[in-house]
Design a protein around this motif. Structure first.
Motif, short mmCIF file in Angstrom:
data_model
loop_
_atom_site.label_atom_id
_atom_site.label_comp_id
_atom_site.label_asym_id
_atom_site.label_seq_id
_atom_site.Cartn_x
_atom_site.Cartn_y
_atom_site.Cartn_z
N GLY A 149 0.84 -1.21 0.00
CA GLY A 149 0.00 0.00 0.00
C GLY A 149 0.87 1.25 0.00
N PHE A 150 1.94 1.22 0.78
CA PHE A 150 2.85 2.37 0.81
C PHE A 150 3.43 2.63 -0.57
CE2 PHE A 150 4.00 1.43 5.55
CZ PHE A 150 2.79 1.97 5.94
N GLU A 177 1.15 4.27 -3.15
CA GLU A 177 1.02 5.72 -3.01
C GLU A 177 2.15 6.43 -3.76
OE1 GLU A 177 0.47 8.74 0.73
OE2 GLU A 177 2.12 7.33 0.76
N SER A 202 -10.96 2.54 7.48
CA SER A 202 -9.74 2.30 8.24
C SER A 202 -9.07 1.01 7.77
CB SER A 202 -10.04 2.22 9.74
OG SER A 202 -10.75 1.05 10.04
N PRO A 205 -7.74 2.20 2.70
CA PRO A 205 -6.74 3.11 2.11
C PRO A 205 -5.31 2.56 2.06
CG PRO A 205 -8.16 4.30 3.63
CD PRO A 205 -8.43 2.83 3.83
N ASP A 206 -4.62 2.91 1.02
CA ASP A 206 -3.21 2.57 0.82
C ASP A 206 -2.33 3.80 1.00
OD1 ASP A 206 -3.28 -0.17 0.13
OD2 ASP A 206 -3.94 0.33 -1.90
N GLY A 207 -1.14 3.60 1.55
CA GLY A 207 -0.17 4.69 1.54
C GLY A 207 0.26 5.16 2.92
N VAL A 208 1.46 5.73 2.98
CA VAL A 208 2.04 6.23 4.23
C VAL A 208 1.16 7.33 4.81
CG1 VAL A 208 4.01 7.39 5.26
CG2 VAL A 208 4.37 5.73 3.44
N ARG A 209 0.82 8.27 3.98
CA ARG A 209 0.01 9.40 4.38
C ARG A 209 -1.32 8.93 4.96
NH1 ARG A 209 -0.34 15.09 1.36
NH2 ARG A 209 1.82 14.87 0.74
N ARG A 230 -1.91 6.38 6.67
CA ARG A 230 -1.83 5.77 8.00
C ARG A 230 -2.40 6.67 9.09
NH1 ARG A 230 -2.58 1.20 7.90
NH2 ARG A 230 -1.91 0.95 10.04
N GLU A 231 -2.07 7.96 9.01
CA GLU A 231 -2.54 8.91 10.02
C GLU A 231 -4.06 8.93 10.07
OE1 GLU A 231 -1.46 10.47 13.02
OE2 GLU A 231 0.24 10.57 11.68
N ILE A 232 -4.67 8.97 8.88
CA ILE A 232 -6.14 8.97 8.78
C ILE A 232 -6.69 7.66 9.33
CG2 ILE A 232 -8.10 9.25 7.21
CD1 ILE A 232 -6.03 11.55 7.10
N GLU A 280 -5.42 5.44 11.36
CA GLU A 280 -5.30 5.25 12.80
C GLU A 280 -6.29 6.13 13.56
OE1 GLU A 280 -1.14 5.92 13.44
OE2 GLU A 280 -0.66 4.14 12.25
N GLU A 312 -9.68 4.47 13.19
CA GLU A 312 -9.70 3.24 13.98
C GLU A 312 -10.07 3.52 15.45
OE1 GLU A 312 -6.42 0.69 12.37
OE2 GLU A 312 -6.41 -0.02 14.45
N PHE A 325 -6.70 18.73 7.78
CA PHE A 325 -6.10 17.85 6.78
C PHE A 325 -6.36 18.40 5.37
CE2 PHE A 325 -6.69 13.92 9.73
CZ PHE A 325 -5.60 14.32 10.48
#
Lengths: 168, 168, 168, 168, 168, 168, 168, 168, 168, 168, 168, 168
Positions: free
Chosen positions: B157-158, B161, C43, C46-50, C52-54, C56, C59, C158
């Protein structure tokens, strides 16, 4: 990134000393990592009632040694170095390999003593090296040194018993 | 010690299969140990806000992977094998070495994906090998496999992106 | 059971107001339940580093929103109503459905903002409706309202970042 | 993203089976979500001393069922599917709607039995479907199945008592 | 000590209202203290399986009611009053005395309902009295009121069951 | 970002009131921050057995007051304001500076009373200002107000003792 | 229910002694309950730094004394008695009523001493009464007695200080 | 109070050095207090996903920095100094004031780096000053220094990423 | 090993009494062990809502009874006896076997009462036997006795309810 | 109650297999219960330093084995069987009875090995029996099997040590 | 056991210094042990409200001082010494014996000050002695020194108050 | 302070018995304190694997024995005595001094047995002395006695092993 306006170990004039220090911390890091491997194997392999005491002691130490490795690694980072990857690792603890018979607990104890002595020797030199140069690293390594001296003394006590029983 | 009167994977007739299984578990053990090393370095070295998410994820995984290593090691013991010592370790994760620039987080992500794929491949074969032969090992490896598939998917997933942003 | 000798919202003369209030609380209950569904999916997908914040953040909010639903449901009970069953549920949060690409995190953020705004709007009206009529419900909804205003502001922050980067 | 070099359920040749499995997991996901709704309402509405035991049991199960939903959702993700949004939900548990009288606890118990039986039936088919195809999903669903069989048996015990008392 | 320069409930002009409020809070304090006594006895005396649910509910409420008493007492103190001593206590909860037969749980339930109704009635008046005069007391009593409305509704549910079974 | 379609304190027509409210909350924020400073110094400096009670009380309050500051700050954010930086801070609590002799505990007690009175005065006005305008802020400030009234009463009790002993 | 075939305190021949014991335990129960009331008021009312030590001590004792009350009540139940309801309570602790001035802490201390002495006196008699008759009650009351003797000695120490300072 | 018969930093001959040291610790104290203020504001104000990482990091650091302040303050006390009150505070961290746009996270990061560098510089001098004079203060400051060097390196890593992306 | 110079129960002259006491404690040990078995089965088998209260009560008691068994066993050891092995166990609790119908909860309750009565009878005799001979065993058994009397009274209460309902 | 419309192990056609499975689980249940008895005695009786390791290991296993017993018992219930009562128990572990001398730890170790081997043998057959018939029971027993294989290996290690020392 | 190949304090050439250091650590050990005795008595004996603060402070310090003793003892062990037994202990703290009147708290405070001063004096010399010789002991003693300096300052503050009140 | 109107051990006529009892408790107090010293040294000094079990056992007992000392001390206080200071202490445990060789664990075990026997002897006499005179002290000492009997038996078991091996 030039470390503008920094002093002590971070100053431009101490650049080569800083690099040397990073090298020594890297070696300490690998010693701790190899100890994790050795303690893992030696907390699984040994057979016997007597071995339980050793096994449980090593099992607990794994987390402690991993913590030491992290401390060394993070200090390398703080000193603007880069922690090496696994390809740079080369094992050295010949004395901590599994013995022929898994009930040979003396073999394990001697190996631990050897490993702790080597670490103490190396860390002592880092402490001397940091004197008047890098208080923070020095303070951190003294605390780790204390842990290792405690482990060493404990395992020396184990070997003394076997000596007293004429088993060594 | 002859495993008198034992059945299944412990029976005399399955001796060579048992030895082969021990060999595969030993390899799995080393994969997990090397992953600990790689995740340790990669949870200290990277620079940057974006890297924090990766770093924190790897930091937590260190304990999980160490736990997997212990499970593999203890199963080797239960199968009457001996966990190898550090001199037998030889590193393989070239793709997880520190990148040239510590802000190059794509390098780390790709390395993790590579490592997880390798592990999943190897564990799948162990699961197949154990089918109808050793239920206990099979069940244990399936649970570990699930963890690795989850990690893999997260890091894929990372990378997606970064692809979407045209950075790969 | 006639609510003999009760006062305020529980009095006979306020029966129709009480029924209206139950209706509004039921709607609030369904909004929270649907939010649980939406946050669950968003939760995981979504894919991606960015992202993760959303992820978590959502969640953690699932438990909070479930708690809100329970509070609304229990208040309905205390007001002598009956919480509706699943057959009465009809989804409304079109804006919180999974986007085409799972790296499209802006889609998710906008959906959350939309949902929070709708909830705040509805809860404001309940607060007004209860004024001088049902202190207990009013006090409970104000506290929930505060949570939602906090969520809304976080997600608006955001979206501002994406606007600043010209990505919206 | 083509799943290059993957095996088992992730291989190219098993693509259609993987898609079918995702569909089944999606259905399981919705069953668990609807159960959350039903248990929420049925842990608030019932009146009576006897109902407390049911109510407390359902209250605890809400978290467990929500956890099941998350497991199904995350497995969908790992299998490269997308968890559906709330607009795709359509309720089915007619038998778990609030009864006419809130003291009618037999109605609730029968509803729970119906729901658990449906889930067990559906999960059994997923377990069969995964056999030799996807060990990880299979292992996960077996564990969830065990939970549901325990719930079912408990509530069947409840209904037996009412039968013994001639109340059903 | 004159409350120089204070406003609202603490102002000189509101002195008599403050004294009246203290009187009402003192009465609320005694209601909670008597409830502690009544719940203590009624969580020890009753016999029977059915009674366990009531007993456990009352057992937990003792701490909650004691907490309410403390809140009322501390608010009296903050309003510059003095909490009365035990000689001022006079019991009122005739309906919560032990029944003739300890299996007569309906007697207990009805007593609890009576007590909760009395408390709710009294607290409602305090809330009204504080409106626009003392926000802090008002807010505190609303929260306590909510607890009591929940208890009341629970025990009303118990009595409904007995009514449905024709036992009341 | 225009707060389209928002109501109450967030509506366009209430813009100037919202700005005024932010100003008042900012002042409340600084009052709490200065209290943190004052309580820190006054929980370290005083000498004596008697002072321990005061010191321990202030030590615990530091966290509570810091929490209040955070609440005020976050509400400013939710109202679309910006929390001011340290350059905007100007100290006001002259009465809470260290006394000449560190055994002069009466000085500290009087200072705390002064500070609490000022805060209560200011918060009362915010509560009035929010009435019918911003329920959420009002509810939040009432709860903080309650804390401060409790502190004030406690320290007034301390001073009364010294008065009774003729030491003030 | 005749206690067929029971021995000791539960035997038919000891019926009247059992009834007498229940009466004494009931009195002990009421003493503890009144102590809860007295300690509650006396942990809220007193003013002053010195009073804090007393107040905190009483605050903790409330839970302990409530626990004693429960122990006495449950023993009454085990002895086939019924714990009395609040209408049977009549206050006796005149010496523990609030003093005229809330800084008069000597008044409170003397009251506590009086109450503890009364309890110890009464409990001693129960212990004697149970000797050779009811081991279980005896053992339980000895443990409670120990608590009370500790409290008494602590508060006697307080009064000694005031005597030494010539304040009593 | 003359520090009769004390040695080292507490000796009469080192009086002026002790006073100088107190002055330096007081400055360190204020630096930490201002950092608390700055981190509070900067953990509330910033908008955006990327900002969350910074915000959460600062949020945790507030407690750590407050702890440092307390350590400095308590050491001042141990050295027979008096911690200054809020009127002595004058802000210096211009670089840590809120930026014009709350999405400008680079502004915050640079401010943190500036603050940490200043602290490290100042603490280094205290460490040198204490050498051979006051071991206890020296040891305490070295530990705090380590914390700050870690923070600095983390935020330098953040800025490197922005540099790599050409955003600085 | 002769217990030279020991007094009381450990003296040479009390040897036969000690042996008799060990025998009685051994019987008590087996009673508790059998109770564990009986409660295990009876906390799994029963069906029905009403049964839940019994089932949960027995489930908790299993740990308590196991603890009693351990206490008896360890006292045997302290008295220089040897705890018997499983071959010496012979079951006695005929009244606690599973009933014909698993909804027959009265059967279970009566069985528990029978078991508790037997234990109390036996323990009473041990207490008498120890009087003036072995204080430590006596004190330990009194405490266990108290637990059993509490259980007995609880289950007698259950049976009373069924009697009141005419079901026994 | 006919298990209408159920599949797999619950289907009408598998009735006799289900009954056979219940029988096997019942036997497993008794094996675990007897192990609890044996471990209890063997964690109290042995004398000596060396024995401590065994004793502590068995002490911890008691809870684990009791947990296994509960799992077997609850599965019997889920399969519509009834867990047998204590009268059906007949002991089999002759090899785990107390040895003549309590310092004979080899006797205990051999007994544990015998018991574990018996359990593993029996559980293996249950696992085979369930294959393709009852996934849930199979999965549960595999996990228990893993525990027992670990225990067995540990105690085999103990015996190896004694063999190496020529004591067996 | 000759400490072959060891450096620093462990080297052959530093043997006499090591022995001297062990002697000093032994003395420190006894000082801490006697302090435990003194604080134990002085946390039980004193009477009075004012004494509570002292008593509670000493009560907590007992554990801390016992911990110091253990640290000194374990360092002796690590330095290859033997911790002395109780026959070697000879008391020195004349100033910490119980006063004539148990309300004489000034006596206790002065005794504590005397004891702390003695310890600080002795530990300072150990720190100097270790400089450049034994980093680990030095670092350990500095940390203990810090604790003692904090205690000293606290009790000096107590005495100051009594001086200010003219009671000393 | 005359103990007016007190009964039992506190009565005027029992004054001399009370004083004698205080003397015996004081001796018990010192026995426990010396045991703390002995166990501290003997949990640090011994060398060897076998010694670990002893060392860990003693380490845990230190806290338990310290707790006993506190109980004895506090009972002295409750009986209106004064706990003696360190100058009154004179060591007696000659048999618990460090042995010549630190691997001589038999020496330590015998010393512990001697100490426990002495304590048990002394405590037995206190128990007898208190009979019918002071129930509270008696009950407290019986519980402590139980602890000591358990320790004694454990260490006797250790010595039995050495006897069995012919090492004593």
């Amino acid at each position: 990134m030039p470390l503008t306006n920094r002093t002590g170990i971070f100053s431009e004039e101490n650049r080569s000393k800083r690099e040397e220090l990073i090298g020594r911390l890297q070696r300490a890091y690998w010693m701790e990592i190899e100890t994790v491997m050795s303690y893992m194997a030696n907390s699984i392999n040994p057979d016997g009632v007597r071995a339980r005491e050793i096994v449980e002691s090593l099992e607990q130490d794994i987390q402690e040694e991993l913590g030491h490795a992290r401390q060394f690694g993070e200090r390398i980072k703080e000193l603007y170095g880069v922690v090496e990857g696994s390809m740079e690792f080369s094992p050295e603890q010949k004395y901590l390999q599994p013995p022929e018979h898994q009930t040979d607990i003396v073999h394990v104890i001697k190996g631990v003593i050897e490993a702790e002595k080597g670490a103490i020797e190396h860390y002592s030199r880092i402490i001397e090296f940091c004197d008047g140069l890098d208080w923070v690293t020095q303070d951190m390594v003294i605390a780790i040194q204390h842990d290792e001296e405690g482990h060493l003394r404990l395992f020396e006590g184990f070997i003394r018993e076997f000596e007293a029983e004429g088993l060594v």
